[in-house]
Design an enzyme around this catalytic site. Structure first.
Site, PDB file in Angstrom:
ATOM      1  N   ALA A 164       0.297 -29.976  11.993  1.00  0.00           N
ATOM      2  CA  ALA A 164       1.150 -29.568  12.997  1.00  0.00           C
ATOM      3  C   ALA A 164       1.779 -30.807  13.803  1.00  0.00           C
ATOM      4  O   ALA A 164       1.283 -31.828  13.995  1.00  0.00           O
ATOM      5  CB  ALA A 164       0.336 -28.634  14.054  1.00  0.00           C
ATOM      6  N   ALA A 165       3.111 -30.406  13.926  1.00  0.00           N
ATOM      7  CA  ALA A 165       3.900 -31.755  14.856  1.00  0.00           C
ATOM      8  C   ALA A 165       5.122 -31.144  15.360  1.00  0.00           C
ATOM      9  O   ALA A 165       5.719 -30.258  14.627  1.00  0.00           O
ATOM     10  CB  ALA A 165       4.179 -32.884  13.646  1.00  0.00           C
ATOM     11  N   ILE A 212      29.779 -33.738   4.681  1.00  0.00           N
ATOM     12  CA  ILE A 212      28.668 -34.840   4.416  1.00  0.00           C
ATOM     13  C   ILE A 212      29.030 -35.870   5.505  1.00  0.00           C
ATOM     14  O   ILE A 212      30.125 -36.067   5.862  1.00  0.00           O
ATOM     15  CB  ILE A 212      28.861 -35.705   3.163  1.00  0.00           C
ATOM     16  CG1 ILE A 212      28.363 -34.606   1.915  1.00  0.00           C
ATOM     17  CG2 ILE A 212      28.205 -37.025   2.978  1.00  0.00           C
ATOM     18  CD1 ILE A 212      28.528 -35.249   0.588  1.00  0.00           C
ATOM     19  N   LEU A 270       3.159 -21.303  15.746  1.00  0.00           N
ATOM     20  CA  LEU A 270       4.435 -20.373  15.057  1.00  0.00           C
ATOM     21  C   LEU A 270       5.796 -21.053  15.764  1.00  0.00           C
ATOM     22  O   LEU A 270       6.648 -20.080  15.704  1.00  0.00           O
ATOM     23  CB  LEU A 270       4.192 -19.067  15.207  1.00  0.00           C
ATOM     24  CG  LEU A 270       3.099 -18.244  14.414  1.00  0.00           C
ATOM     25  CD1 LEU A 270       2.928 -16.808  14.492  1.00  0.00           C
ATOM     26  CD2 LEU A 270       3.060 -18.885  13.058  1.00  0.00           C
ATOM     27  N   TYR A 278      10.094 -39.888  17.587  1.00  0.00           N
ATOM     28  CA  TYR A 278       9.304 -39.055  16.836  1.00  0.00           C
ATOM     29  C   TYR A 278       8.522 -40.385  15.878  1.00  0.00           C
ATOM     30  O   TYR A 278       7.178 -40.247  15.533  1.00  0.00           O
ATOM     31  CB  TYR A 278      10.286 -38.304  15.861  1.00  0.00           C
ATOM     32  CG  TYR A 278       9.554 -37.852  14.290  1.00  0.00           C
ATOM     33  CD1 TYR A 278       8.542 -36.697  14.711  1.00  0.00           C
ATOM     34  CD2 TYR A 278       9.846 -38.415  13.010  1.00  0.00           C
ATOM     35  CE1 TYR A 278       8.048 -36.429  13.277  1.00  0.00           C
ATOM     36  CE2 TYR A 278       9.163 -37.996  12.244  1.00  0.00           C
ATOM     37  CZ  TYR A 278       8.071 -37.175  12.106  1.00  0.00           C
ATOM     38  OH  TYR A 278       7.775 -36.401  10.898  1.00  0.00           O
TER      39      TYR A 278
HETATM   40  N1  LIG Z   1       9.295 -32.405   5.976  1.00  0.00           N
HETATM   41  C1  LIG Z   1       9.282 -33.739   5.792  1.00  0.00           C
HETATM   42  O1  LIG Z   1      10.157 -34.442   5.187  1.00  0.00           O
HETATM   43  C2  LIG Z   1       8.285 -34.724   6.471  1.00  0.00           C
HETATM   44  C3  LIG Z   1       8.338 -36.083   6.133  1.00  0.00           C
HETATM   45  C4  LIG Z   1       7.106 -36.892   6.796  1.00  0.00           C
HETATM   46  C5  LIG Z   1       6.251 -36.289   7.583  1.00  0.00           C
HETATM   47  N2  LIG Z   1       6.206 -34.922   7.752  1.00  0.00           N
HETATM   48  C6  LIG Z   1       5.113 -34.422   8.598  1.00  0.00           C
HETATM   49  O2  LIG Z   1       4.434 -33.364   7.887  1.00  0.00           O
HETATM   50  C7  LIG Z   1       3.838 -32.324   8.779  1.00  0.00           C
HETATM   51  C8  LIG Z   1       4.593 -31.094   8.536  1.00  0.00           C
HETATM   52  O3  LIG Z   1       6.022 -31.122   8.507  1.00  0.00           O
HETATM   53  P1  LIG Z   1       6.950 -29.831   7.959  1.00  0.00           P
HETATM   54  O4  LIG Z   1       8.060 -30.327   7.543  1.00  0.00           O
HETATM   55  O5  LIG Z   1       6.123 -28.833   7.216  1.00  0.00           O
HETATM   56  O6  LIG Z   1       7.285 -29.139   9.370  1.00  0.00           O
HETATM   57  P2  LIG Z   1       7.248 -27.505   9.920  1.00  0.00           P
HETATM   58  O7  LIG Z   1       7.946 -27.588  10.943  1.00  0.00           O
HETATM   59  O8  LIG Z   1       7.576 -26.575   8.784  1.00  0.00           O
HETATM   60  O9  LIG Z   1       5.508 -27.395  10.249  1.00  0.00           O
HETATM   61  C9  LIG Z   1       4.860 -27.660  11.259  1.00  0.00           C
HETATM   62  C10 LIG Z   1       4.125 -26.697  11.760  1.00  0.00           C
HETATM   63  O10 LIG Z   1       3.406 -26.846  12.923  1.00  0.00           O
HETATM   64  C11 LIG Z   1       3.515 -25.801  13.808  1.00  0.00           C
HETATM   65  N3  LIG Z   1       3.289 -26.536  15.081  1.00  0.00           N
HETATM   66  C12 LIG Z   1       4.369 -27.309  15.786  1.00  0.00           C
HETATM   67  N4  LIG Z   1       3.849 -27.559  17.007  1.00  0.00           N
HETATM   68  C13 LIG Z   1       2.692 -27.074  17.066  1.00  0.00           C
HETATM   69  C14 LIG Z   1       1.791 -27.077  18.190  1.00  0.00           C
HETATM   70  N5  LIG Z   1       1.914 -27.638  19.297  1.00  0.00           N
HETATM   71  N6  LIG Z   1       0.469 -26.354  18.117  1.00  0.00           N
HETATM   72  C15 LIG Z   1       0.249 -25.736  16.915  1.00  0.00           C
HETATM   73  N7  LIG Z   1       1.248 -25.622  15.723  1.00  0.00           N
HETATM   74  C16 LIG Z   1       2.144 -26.250  15.961  1.00  0.00           C
HETATM   75  C17 LIG Z   1       4.836 -25.218  13.638  1.00  0.00           C
HETATM   76  O11 LIG Z   1       4.999 -24.090  13.998  1.00  0.00           O
HETATM   77  C18 LIG Z   1       4.797 -25.440  12.094  1.00  0.00           C
HETATM   78  O12 LIG Z   1       4.296 -24.318  11.444  1.00  0.00           O
HETATM   79  C19 LIG Z   1       4.421 -32.870   9.955  1.00  0.00           C
HETATM   80  O13 LIG Z   1       3.297 -33.473  10.811  1.00  0.00           O
HETATM   81  C20 LIG Z   1       5.476 -33.833   9.940  1.00  0.00           C
HETATM   82  O14 LIG Z   1       5.667 -34.741  10.793  1.00  0.00           O
HETATM   83  C21 LIG Z   1       7.178 -34.025   7.348  1.00  0.00           C
END
Ligand SMILES: NC(=O)c1ccc[n+]([C@@H]2O[C@H](COP(=O)([O-])OP(=O)(O)OC[C@H]3O[C@@H](n4cnc5c(N)ncnc54)[C@H](O)[C@@H]3O)[C@@H](O)[C@H]2O)c1
Length: 304
Positions: free
Chosen positions: A74-75, A201, A33, A142
């Site tokens: 998760a990330a 922007i 979270l 990243y």
């Molecule tokens: N949003 C984008 O445009 C995008 C683009 C490319 C890749 N991604 C990848 O998609 C995935 C989801 O991204 P998102 O945009 O939904 O981000 P987000 O931050 O909404 O979701 C990430 C979730 O991971 C949880 N989290 C973070 N660190 C954690 C940990 N150590 N242990 C457990 N939970 C943890 C956070 O609480 C969150 O709920 C990520 O891996 C991100 O790298 C996203």
């Protein structure tokens, strides 16, 4: 199937978790979270509040629940945080992914699905749109840590036969999106327009990205669940959109007549990013379906 969705309280993970449930699977969400919200977790999912780097917790959870699939979302996904603290970024994105891979092998998980990033692993592109063979030269910690995740997954595939499916997402936007993510500009502009405030922007606004609607990303995850093959695919549209055009679509969605203001350009910002969806279409029959105007309209309304 029994599916663990890490990051299932976040933007993309929560949509994916809901789709798995809808398809009849049993879903567990593991999330600390940190950027996610408990309200995003589908009520039918079992939420485990915890960290992907917590070895003791993971060992007990995997041994008890015997997941068939791990869908790893998760990330640490904030590029600026990764620049300010690359160690923190690596701890979550590299060490956390490794901990999940170890546990997956220990219980014989049938598929490890990974959310990588087409926006960050290719770096400054030399071909437009980038296909999956494009050189990977990330320009942020990243991007490096996500690419390392992919490499470790390949290693676990080779050494331990762990089946895997790697998705390199473009800039994902949609309801519940995080303003700090790779398509954060959509959330930021929408929130300001809704309040009737002027948008700034960065620079001339001619920097481009490949914006993909979250429902299309969910469809790619479902296609990945169904395939038996290991693969790495781009999940993007192949369409390049600049910030000025993006603003214009959102302004129209909100019925606003405010013009944007231009501020200084962000140093080090990638100028162009766009990825080809061709391989996913050839191998899986997946292709993006939601046009940008429509996706932005739905997103704007979800913020209103
Ligand atoms: N949003 C984008 O445009 C995008 C683009 C490319 C890749 N991604 C990848 O998609 C995935 C989801 O991204 P998102 O945009 O939904 O981000 P987000 O931050 O909404 O979701 C990430 C979730 O991971 C949880 N989290 C973070 N660190 C954690 C940990 N150590 N242990 C457990 N939970 C943890 C956070 O609480 C969150 O709920 C990520 O891996 C991100 O790298 C996203």
């Amino acid at each position: 199937m029994r599916i663990l969705v890490t990051g299932g309280a976040g933007f993309i993970g929560s949509h994916v978790a809901a789709a798995y449930i809808e398809a009849g699977h049993t879903v567990f969400v593991l999330d600390n979270l940190s950027t996610g919200n408990i309200r995003n977790v589908p009520p039918e999912a079992d939420l485990v509040e915890g960290d992907i780097t917590d070895r003791t917790l993971l060992a007990a959870l995997f041994a008890e629940q015997r997941f068939d699939v791990v869908s790893h979302h998760a990330a640490q996904m904030n590029i600026r945080v990764s620049v300010a603290d690359p160690v923190l970024d690596a701890r979550v994105n590299i060490m956390g992914t490794l901990e999940l891979l170890r546990q997956s092998v220990a219980i014989g998980v049938r598929k490890f699905m990974f959310s990588s990033t087409g926006g960050a692993v290719y770096g400054e592109q030399i071909k437009f749109p980038a296909d999956e063979e494009h050189p990977t030269n990330p320009v942020s910690p990243y991007g490096v840590s996500k690419l390392a995740g992919e490499k470790y997954i390949h290693y676990y595939g080779r050494e331990y036969g762990l089946p895997h499916f790697i998705m390199r997402y473009a800039n994902v936007y949609g309801p519940r999106q995080n303003p700090l993510g790779e398509a954060g500009v959509v959330a930021i502009f929408s929130s300001l327009l809704i309040k009737g405030k002027q948008v700034t922007i960065n620079g001339d606004g001619r920097q481009t990205r490949d914006y993909i609607y979250v429902a299309d990303v969910v469809a790619a995850n479902l296609a990945g669940l169904a395939t038996e093959s290991n693969m790495t695919i781009n999940v993007g549209t192949g369409v390049e959109t600049d910030v000025v055009t993006l603003y214009e679509h959102l302004r129209q969605a909100g019925g606003s007549d405010l013009s944007p203001r231009h501020g200084p350009a962000k140093p080090g910002e990638q100028s162009r990013s766009v990825i080809s969806p061709r391989r996913a279409k050839e191998l899986l029959g997946w292709e993006p379906r939601i046009e940008l105007e429509e996706g932005l309209r739905r997103t704007y309304q979800s913020f209103a």
